[in-house]
Design a protein around this motif. Structure first.
Motif, PDB file in Angstrom:
ATOM      1  N   ARG A  82      25.364  -9.360 -39.803  1.00 51.24           N
ATOM      2  CA  ARG A  82      24.433 -10.323 -39.197  1.00 51.24           C
ATOM      3  C   ARG A  82      23.030 -10.230 -39.780  1.00 51.24           C
ATOM      4  NH1 ARG A  82      23.834  -8.707 -34.170  1.00 51.24           N
ATOM      5  NH2 ARG A  82      25.433  -7.119 -33.987  1.00 51.24           N
ATOM      6  N   GLN A  83      22.819  -9.353 -40.788  1.00 50.44           N
ATOM      7  CA  GLN A  83      21.482  -9.217 -41.384  1.00 50.44           C
ATOM      8  C   GLN A  83      21.341 -10.137 -42.596  1.00 50.44           C
ATOM      9  OE1 GLN A  83      19.418  -7.322 -39.469  1.00 50.44           O
ATOM     10  NE2 GLN A  83      21.379  -7.353 -38.338  1.00 50.44           N
ATOM     11  N   SER A  84      20.163 -10.743 -42.724  1.00 41.02           N
ATOM     12  CA  SER A  84      19.973 -11.618 -43.888  1.00 41.02           C
ATOM     13  C   SER A  84      18.946 -11.045 -44.855  1.00 41.02           C
ATOM     14  CB  SER A  84      19.541 -13.007 -43.422  1.00 41.02           C
ATOM     15  OG  SER A  84      18.379 -12.888 -42.656  1.00 41.02           O
ATOM     16  N   GLY A  85      18.370  -9.889 -44.551  1.00 35.56           N
ATOM     17  CA  GLY A  85      17.364  -9.312 -45.443  1.00 35.56           C
ATOM     18  C   GLY A  85      17.418  -7.803 -45.413  1.00 35.56           C
ATOM     19  N   GLY A  86      16.273  -7.157 -45.683  1.00 33.12           N
ATOM     20  CA  GLY A  86      16.230  -5.702 -45.672  1.00 33.12           C
ATOM     21  C   GLY A  86      16.276  -5.146 -44.259  1.00 33.12           C
ATOM     22  N   TRP A  87      16.455  -3.851 -44.169  1.00 27.36           N
ATOM     23  CA  TRP A  87      16.559  -3.215 -42.846  1.00 27.36           C
ATOM     24  C   TRP A  87      16.224  -1.734 -42.904  1.00 27.36           C
ATOM     25  CZ3 TRP A  87      20.120   0.024 -44.665  1.00 27.36           C
ATOM     26  CH2 TRP A  87      21.242  -0.439 -45.353  1.00 27.36           C
ATOM     27  N   VAL A  88      16.059  -1.175 -41.691  1.00 24.27           N
ATOM     28  CA  VAL A  88      15.913   0.272 -41.503  1.00 24.27           C
ATOM     29  C   VAL A  88      17.045   0.718 -40.581  1.00 24.27           C
ATOM     30  CG1 VAL A  88      14.458   2.142 -40.632  1.00 24.27           C
ATOM     31  CG2 VAL A  88      13.389   0.124 -41.672  1.00 24.27           C
ATOM     32  N   LEU A  89      17.830   1.682 -41.033  1.00 29.52           N
ATOM     33  CA  LEU A  89      18.886   2.251 -40.190  1.00 29.52           C
ATOM     34  C   LEU A  89      18.434   3.599 -39.656  1.00 29.52           C
ATOM     35  CD1 LEU A  89      22.303   1.687 -42.025  1.00 29.52           C
ATOM     36  CD2 LEU A  89      21.388   0.490 -40.026  1.00 29.52           C
ATOM     37  N   ASP A  90      18.433   3.744 -38.340  1.00 31.37           N
ATOM     38  CA  ASP A  90      18.041   5.000 -37.680  1.00 31.37           C
ATOM     39  C   ASP A  90      19.288   5.582 -37.011  1.00 31.37           C
ATOM     40  OD1 ASP A  90      17.412   6.720 -35.563  1.00 31.37           O
ATOM     41  OD2 ASP A  90      16.038   5.326 -34.597  1.00 31.37           O
ATOM     42  N   GLY A  91      19.823   6.647 -37.618  1.00 34.83           N
ATOM     43  CA  GLY A  91      20.988   7.312 -37.005  1.00 34.83           C
ATOM     44  C   GLY A  91      22.309   6.990 -37.667  1.00 34.83           C
ATOM     45  N   PHE A  92      22.305   6.324 -38.767  1.00 37.48           N
ATOM     46  CA  PHE A  92      23.508   6.011 -39.530  1.00 37.48           C
ATOM     47  C   PHE A  92      23.115   5.938 -41.008  1.00 37.48           C
ATOM     48  CE2 PHE A  92      26.914   3.766 -41.469  1.00 37.48           C
ATOM     49  CZ  PHE A  92      28.026   3.995 -40.692  1.00 37.48           C
TER      50      PHE A  92
END
Ligand code: AP5
Length: 218
Positions: A82-92
């Protein structure tokens, strides 16, 4: 930021319990316009809403263990899709099978992790943070009890986290060393790891991290 930008940032935040992943993850994502997922916060919401996932997660969270990899990977696949751009993953990813899954999922979508950040804080400081931590049950803001009785973000009454006993913290810390330690080593070998001293006051850590990633965008 979106994939139309030259370099969408995909950041994985790693670090022991209470190293500041949630605090810094929300700050970074908010300031850089990235998507943000805390798998721990997602699981706590499910426990509180008594969903099927929450009922399965509750006894595991109570003892400070990790949830099964296949279940966490399904949750991630749904979120990543469901993401269309960059992201930050916290805990994975928190284990090598989760790191393999993430690499494979991203490769299949012509993407990759840009950086993995390891937040480093000595054990005694982690214990002190855990003793004083409170969390907002409404918006998941997290801070220290000494200063905040009401959430500065939404005004709700803040509470200690159910899994913040010292025994639970020790179990989580052991699981971090045993299962997440190898993930950090993997990102180091891949040349993607940034180790970050996260012992300074929260705002200082936030400013330095933000400066580090703002550089990466230019
Ligand atoms: P999760 O919620 O991710 O717990 P955690 O990894 O143990 O980390 P914490 O949330 O305790 O700490 P944090 O690093 O986010 O620090 P924070 O910013 O809050 O996961 C919970 C559970 O879910 C796991 O144990 C596991 O069971 C399960 N789970 C989640 N993901 C999973 C996965 N992928 N696979 C399997 N199971 C999974 O900061 C801590 C406190 O310190 C706060 O009060 C904050 O205000 C304060 N603080 C932060 N920075 C500073 C600073 N620089 N100076 C002073 N105080 C600070």
């Amino acid at each position: 930021m979106s994939d139309s930008c030259a370099r969408p940032l995909r950041i994985v935040l790693l670090g022991p319990p209470a190293s500041g992943k949630g605090t810094q993850g929300r700050h970074l994502a908010g300031n850089l316009g990235l998507g943000y997922l805390s798998t721990g916060a997602l699981l706590r919401e499910q426990v509180e809403s008594r969903s099927e996932l929450g009922k399965l997660a509750e006894p595991i969270l109570e003892r400070g263990g990790y949830l099964p990899d296949d279940l966490m990977c399904r949750i991630l696949a749904d979120w990543l899709g469901r993401q269309s751009g960059g992201w930050v993953l916290d805990g994975f990813p928190r284990s090598l099978p989760q790191a393999d899954f993430l690499d494979e999922w991203l490769a299949a979508h012509d993407q990759s992790v840009t950086f993995a950040v390891s937040l480093e804080v000595p054990y005694e400081q982690l214990v002190s943070r855990i003793r004083h931590r409170v969390e907002c049950p409404e918006c998941r803001w997290s801070g220290q009890a000494d200063f905040n009785k009401h959430c500065p973000a939404c005004g709700a009454l803040v509470l200690p986290r159910a899994d913040d006993s010292e025994e639970n913290f020790n179990n989580r810390h052991q699981e971090f060393l045993r299962l997440t330690g190898p993930v950090i080593a993997r990102y180091q070998d891949a040349g993607k790891l940034i180790t970050f001293d996260a012992t300074a006051p929260q705002d200082e850590v936030s400013s330095k991290l933000l400066a580090r990633f703002s550089e990466a965008l230019v």
